[in-house]
Write a protein that holds these residues in place. Structure first.
Motif, PDB file in Angstrom:
ATOM      1  N   UNK A 428       0.815  -1.212   0.000  1.00 49.27           N
ATOM      2  CA  UNK A 428       0.000   0.000   0.000  1.00 49.27           C
ATOM      3  C   UNK A 428       0.850   1.263   0.000  1.00 49.27           C
ATOM      4  N   UNK A 429       2.105   1.150   0.409  1.00 53.55           N
ATOM      5  CA  UNK A 429       2.950   2.329   0.520  1.00 53.55           C
ATOM      6  C   UNK A 429       2.781   3.060   1.831  1.00 53.55           C
ATOM      7  N   UNK A 430       1.851   2.613   2.657  1.00 58.98           N
ATOM      8  CA  UNK A 430       1.643   3.268   3.948  1.00 58.98           C
ATOM      9  C   UNK A 430       2.816   2.988   4.881  1.00 58.98           C
ATOM     10  N   UNK A 431       3.078   3.943   5.745  1.00 55.77           N
ATOM     11  CA  UNK A 431       4.149   3.741   6.716  1.00 55.77           C
ATOM     12  C   UNK A 431       3.814   2.623   7.677  1.00 55.77           C
ATOM     13  N   UNK A 432       4.808   1.867   8.035  1.00 52.14           N
ATOM     14  CA  UNK A 432       4.580   0.730   8.928  1.00 52.14           C
ATOM     15  C   UNK A 432       5.766   0.610   9.875  1.00 52.14           C
ATOM     16  N   UNK A 433       5.458   0.404  11.155  1.00 50.77           N
ATOM     17  CA  UNK A 433       6.497   0.321  12.190  1.00 50.77           C
ATOM     18  C   UNK A 433       6.568  -1.102  12.719  1.00 50.77           C
ATOM     19  N   UNK A 434       7.753  -1.660  12.763  1.00 48.65           N
ATOM     20  CA  UNK A 434       7.975  -3.001  13.308  1.00 48.65           C
ATOM     21  C   UNK A 434       7.967  -2.906  14.835  1.00 48.65           C
ATOM     22  N   UNK A 435       7.004  -3.566  15.466  1.00 44.42           N
ATOM     23  CA  UNK A 435       6.821  -3.464  16.916  1.00 44.42           C
ATOM     24  C   UNK A 435       7.735  -4.483  17.614  1.00 44.42           C
ATOM     25  N   UNK A 436       8.994  -4.163  17.674  1.00 41.19           N
ATOM     26  CA  UNK A 436       9.987  -5.092  18.219  1.00 41.19           C
ATOM     27  C   UNK A 436       9.652  -5.514  19.639  1.00 41.19           C
ATOM     28  N   UNK A 437       9.274  -4.559  20.467  1.00 42.48           N
ATOM     29  CA  UNK A 437       9.016  -4.861  21.877  1.00 42.48           C
ATOM     30  C   UNK A 437       7.840  -5.815  22.029  1.00 42.48           C
ATOM     31  N   UNK A 438       6.787  -5.588  21.270  1.00 47.80           N
ATOM     32  CA  UNK A 438       5.606  -6.455  21.392  1.00 47.80           C
ATOM     33  C   UNK A 438       5.938  -7.877  20.969  1.00 47.80           C
ATOM     34  N   UNK A 439       6.636  -8.040  19.835  1.00 51.83           N
ATOM     35  CA  UNK A 439       6.939  -9.384  19.355  1.00 51.83           C
ATOM     36  C   UNK A 439       7.869 -10.113  20.324  1.00 51.83           C
ATOM     37  N   UNK A 440       8.777  -9.372  20.945  1.00 50.96           N
ATOM     38  CA  UNK A 440       9.666  -9.999  21.930  1.00 50.96           C
ATOM     39  C   UNK A 440       8.873 -10.436  23.158  1.00 50.96           C
ATOM     40  N   UNK A 441       7.912  -9.608  23.575  1.00 46.37           N
ATOM     41  CA  UNK A 441       7.101  -9.971  24.739  1.00 46.37           C
ATOM     42  C   UNK A 441       6.221 -11.183  24.451  1.00 46.37           C
ATOM     43  N   UNK A 442       5.705 -11.265  23.230  1.00 45.81           N
ATOM     44  CA  UNK A 442       4.907 -12.436  22.866  1.00 45.81           C
ATOM     45  C   UNK A 442       5.758 -13.702  22.921  1.00 45.81           C
ATOM     46  N   UNK A 443       6.992 -13.607  22.395  1.00 49.73           N
ATOM     47  CA  UNK A 443       7.886 -14.770  22.439  1.00 49.73           C
ATOM     48  C   UNK A 443       8.184 -15.168  23.885  1.00 49.73           C
ATOM     49  N   UNK A 444       8.380 -14.173  24.750  1.00 50.82           N
ATOM     50  CA  UNK A 444       8.608 -14.466  26.163  1.00 50.82           C
ATOM     51  C   UNK A 444       7.387 -15.111  26.790  1.00 50.82           C
ATOM     52  N   UNK A 445       6.205 -14.666  26.390  1.00 47.63           N
ATOM     53  CA  UNK A 445       4.980 -15.244  26.909  1.00 47.63           C
ATOM     54  C   UNK A 445       4.865 -16.716  26.523  1.00 47.63           C
ATOM     55  N   UNK A 446       5.225 -17.048  25.275  1.00 48.18           N
ATOM     56  CA  UNK A 446       5.187 -18.440  24.833  1.00 48.18           C
ATOM     57  C   UNK A 446       6.134 -19.303  25.674  1.00 48.18           C
ATOM     58  N   UNK A 447       7.326 -18.772  25.935  1.00 49.17           N
ATOM     59  CA  UNK A 447       8.287 -19.513  26.756  1.00 49.17           C
ATOM     60  C   UNK A 447       7.756 -19.698  28.177  1.00 49.17           C
ATOM     61  N   UNK A 448       7.109 -18.676  28.700  1.00 46.28           N
ATOM     62  CA  UNK A 448       6.543 -18.769  30.055  1.00 46.28           C
ATOM     63  C   UNK A 448       5.423 -19.808  30.104  1.00 46.28           C
ATOM     64  N   UNK A 449       4.631 -19.897  29.037  1.00 49.78           N
ATOM     65  CA  UNK A 449       3.558 -20.885  28.996  1.00 49.78           C
ATOM     66  C   UNK A 449       4.123 -22.305  28.994  1.00 49.78           C
ATOM     67  N   UNK A 450       5.204 -22.507  28.255  1.00 47.95           N
ATOM     68  CA  UNK A 450       5.824 -23.828  28.252  1.00 47.95           C
ATOM     69  C   UNK A 450       6.338 -24.194  29.640  1.00 47.95           C
ATOM     70  N   UNK A 451       6.953 -23.229  30.318  1.00 45.87           N
ATOM     71  CA  UNK A 451       7.432 -23.501  31.668  1.00 45.87           C
ATOM     72  C   UNK A 451       6.272 -23.798  32.608  1.00 45.87           C
ATOM     73  N   UNK A 452       5.159 -23.105  32.416  1.00 45.91           N
ATOM     74  CA  UNK A 452       3.985 -23.365  33.254  1.00 45.91           C
ATOM     75  C   UNK A 452       3.455 -24.769  33.013  1.00 45.91           C
ATOM     76  N   UNK A 453       3.538 -25.247  31.787  1.00 50.29           N
ATOM     77  CA  UNK A 453       3.043 -26.594  31.505  1.00 50.29           C
ATOM     78  C   UNK A 453       3.955 -27.637  32.149  1.00 50.29           C
ATOM     79  N   UNK A 454       5.252 -27.381  32.166  1.00 45.78           N
ATOM     80  CA  UNK A 454       6.165 -28.281  32.890  1.00 45.78           C
ATOM     81  C   UNK A 454       5.788 -28.307  34.373  1.00 45.78           C
ATOM     82  N   UNK A 455       5.489 -27.144  34.910  1.00 43.14           N
ATOM     83  CA  UNK A 455       5.137 -27.054  36.330  1.00 43.14           C
ATOM     84  C   UNK A 455       3.821 -27.756  36.617  1.00 43.14           C
TER      85      UNK A 455
END
Length: 719
Positions: A428-455
């Motif tokens: 589209x040509x529209x400006x777009x910002x890569x939300x680095x912090x959000x994607x990193x937090x989501x990845x951390x959340x996935x890792x935390x969920x795996x640890x919770x399942x081990x627990x």
């Protein structure tokens, strides 16, 4: 009409909906509160309630009330094909005409569109994938937005990338919400949303605090008794199922982590005389419907299912849910176990974790949003093309697997950076910002969920309380029913005979390896002059592998052997012996060189190895061992030309893999001479196949040098 009269009308509709001839059925106060918010106040509501609370009753009763008062049809967006079928039938009992538009009924779409235009449809159930269809989005969606009387977003946690089942197609709902007429009520429902997901869904749907009624109830399921049975290996778990399945109440679901595991378990349990059916992403739609119907009417003891059955199966008297392997998220686990015990006083829920679970989690872990560089490459490729590009065409410019590329494009579409049009995708040509912090937090959340399942597996505290806390249930408290609260009830013992049978079944080697028959789209643009159908005289034949990396039989043996951390050593004796068994079975099969069928191939004239940069000793010893035991000449190995991208391309899409592989191999002179002297079929040996492109490229070279046929023989198939 006053509130009392409206409430009486609502209760009468509910009685019809649930098939209560006495008319005694009544909405609970919290259900009525949601209905009143939609019908009387025309508000937006977010309902987070446990499975079995009665969310569908709310939107069907609200639909009937609104339709009687002149409102347009209700549109329900749901990913649940099984639930759609259930709900169409239940809605009919209350005189509500419901229709569905999803991937399983394309032949009906035109007729349904006409029925909607005529006003004959009370409820239209739409899969989220349809929202991203160009035709549906441009022609049907505006009509629906203009006429809808109630919009329902079912399984609303899917709209959030914090949720365990994020689906970017759901974000298309933003456009529909923006186009709804003023005063059109909206209902978002889910059973599995913690506080973070709830806030995210509320924000994305415009149902934030102050605008909407938020109904969040306690998530305890008093009918469920949770337990964990820890067993030594996959054979013990399979044997346990065979011996104890009939002891579980009623009929139920056995969840597995992979399609291969579902098929293995189904085959073994059937051998043991148990009535079970498989339900996976590979199951044909007609077979799925039959399997659902068989379980609904208790003609089978269990469906052995992957998450393809997921959230959408509605059987109130489901007596048990067993997991053969641990899901990677406690929230996803709660969602699946919530299928049981909705209409009975007691249901059993058991988790049988396996040592291979985490390896399978890692294998299917490609859910993170791609790095910014790859996103920018995609946007640049679309901008430079000057025309729409299909996903296969984009694969030549972007080094991502197709499924991940498609997911990324859908997110970019919703964000306004790209647009799906006829013929593919455009920037589209529209400006777009890569939300680095959000994607990193989501990845951390996935890792935390795996640890919770081990627990969850190892905890000595209440299991239901543990799951409820994972969902931020403020009322979580010990249940008094689970194995930690009330003591273990599931006997882990299995008989030696059943264990031996399970070990034999899981140890049965051999799966087919399908050949590639078409070159990827767009290869000439990458400088590789290959396109269209692979000529028959250049294809490899259907081959064999010892096992799949995703199964719980040979997969458990092969995953550590072929992991990136494994040392390169000669092929283990037990593995070589099993490969020889596969080879012998292959030879005797229809079309094999020891069969007398019309399509039988000639006996292989020799063995050729694929060169390996990562495991040269393993592959060479495998090829030489097969040759020695099979009394075949070892003709040698293909050679690398100096291109080292062959193995680096393993995780790429098809176009990028072939680009890396196209010039990577050559046929050495001594191998070419051997092929010329003794033309005939050759066995092509490698350690694994991921996409089939290495085998396709190698087979093309060998056939060009005189091999009549190329028969691939590998240790493992990925997936």
């Amino acid at each position: 009409m006053n509130d009392l009269e409206l409430r009486a009308e609502a209760d009468a509709i509910l009685a019809e909906l649930v098939g209560d001839p006495t008319g005694a059925a009544r909405l609970r106060e919290d259900q009525w509160q949601a209905v009143a918010a939609l019908v009387v106040e025309r508000r937006r509501a977010l309902v987070v309630q446990r499975t079995g609370w009665g969310k569908s009753a709310v939107y069907f009763v609200a639909t009937a009330l609104l339709r009687r008062r002149g409102s347009g049809p209700t549109v329900i967006v749901s990913p649940l094909l099984a639930l759609m079928r259930n709900q169409v039938e239940s809605a009919a009992r209350a005189g509500i005409h419901a229709r569905t538009i999803n991937s399983a009924n394309p032949e009906e779409w035109e007729t349904i569109h006409e029925e909607v235009d005529r006003g004959d449809v009370d409820v239209l159930l739409v899969s989220p994938e349809r929202l991203n269809s160009v035709d549906f989005r441009e022609h049907m969606l505006p009509k629906l937005a203009a006429t809808t009387g109630l919009l329902v977003v079912d399984e609303a946690h899917c709209i959030s990338d914090w949720g365990h089942d994020f689906r970017p197609d759901y974000r298309r709902l933003r456009a529909m919400l923006a186009e709804l007429a003023p005063g059109v009520p909206v209902l978002a429902t889910t059973a599995t949303a913690n506080a973070r997901v709830t806030a995210d869904v509320a924000e994305q749907l415009g149902t934030g605090a102050g605008e909407a009624l938020v109904l969040r109830g306690p998530l305890d399921r008093e009918s469920l008794r949770l337990g964990v049975v820890r067993l030594p290996d996959a054979a013990h778990r399979m044997a346990w199922l065979a011996e104890h399945l009939d002891e579980l109440p009623g009929s139920g679901i056995i969840y597995t982590l992979t399609v291969a595991a579902a098929e293995e378990a189904t085959a073994f349990l059937r051998q043991r005389g148990l009535e079970v059916a498989s339900y996976t992403g590979r199951t044909e739609n007609a077979d799925r419907q039959q399997a659902e119907d068989d379980l609904l009417h208790n003609r089978v003891k269990a469906l052995v299912a992957t998450s393809a059955l997921g959230m959408g199966f509605d059987k109130p008297d489901l007596g048990f849910v067993v997991h053969l392997g641990s899901p990677s998220s406690p929230i996803a686990y709660y969602q699946q176990v919530g299928r049981a015990g909705r209409g009975v006083e007691h249901a059993e829920v058991l988790l049988l974790p396996g040592k291979e679970d985490e390896a399978i989690w890692r294998y299917f872990a490609e859910t993170a949003f791609p790095p910014e560089e790859q996103v920018r490459q995609t946007l640049a490729a679309l901008a430079e093309a000057g025309r729409p590009l299909s996903v296969p065409a984009l694969e030549g410019s972007v080094d991502l697997r197709r499924s991940r590329l498609e997911t990324m494009l859908k997110v970019l579409d919703v964000d306004g950076a790209v647009r799906r049009v006829k013929g593919g995708w455009t920037a589209t040509g529209s400006g777009w910002v890569y939300d680095t912090e959000r994607y990193a937090r989501v990845a951390q959340q996935r890792a935390a969920e795996q640890q919770a399942m081990r627990s969850y597996v190892t905890t000595s505290e209440c299991r239901m309380e543990f799951l409820r806390r994972q969902l931020d249930d403020e009322e979580a408290a010990p249940c008094g029913r689970c194995d930690n609260c009330a003591g273990a009830w599931a006997d882990p013992a299995v008989s030696a005979q059943t264990l031996a049978g399970a070990t034999k079944e899981l140890g049965r080697p051999g799966v087919e390896v399908e050949p590639r028959r078409m070159w990827p789209t767009g290869m000439p643009a990458l400088g590789v002059d290959l396109k269209g159908r692979i000529p028959a005289q250049q294809q490899c034949s259907t081959g064999r592998a010892l096992g799949r990396l995703s199964d719980i039989g040979w997969g458990n043996r092969l995953r550590p052997l072929l992991s990136e951390q494994a040392p390169d050593e000669p092929v283990p004796e037990d593995v070589l012996k099993a490969v020889v068994t596969v080879l012998a079975d292959w030879a005797r099969s229809p079309g094999g060189w020891l069969s007398d069928g019309p399509d039988a191939v000639s006996r292989p004239v020799g063995v050729v190895a694929v060169p390996s940069l990562t495991r040269p000793r393993l592959v060479a010893s495998l090829a030489q061992g097969v040759a020695d035991i099979g009394r075949l000449p070892y003709l040698g190995s293909l050679a690398y030309t100096g291109t080292s991208g062959a193995h680096a391309a393993r995780r790429s899409n098809s176009a990028q893999r072939l680009r890396a592989l196209a010039g990577a191999f050559a046929v050495p002179e001594d191998l070419a001479d051997a092929l010329a002297r003794t033309p005939g079929p050759v066995l092509l040996v490698d350690d694994r196949t991921d996409s089939g492109w290495t085998l396709a490229v190698a087979a093309r070279l060998l056939r060009q040098k005189g091999a009549d046929q190329v028969l691939p023989l590998v240790l493992a198939v990925a997936g």
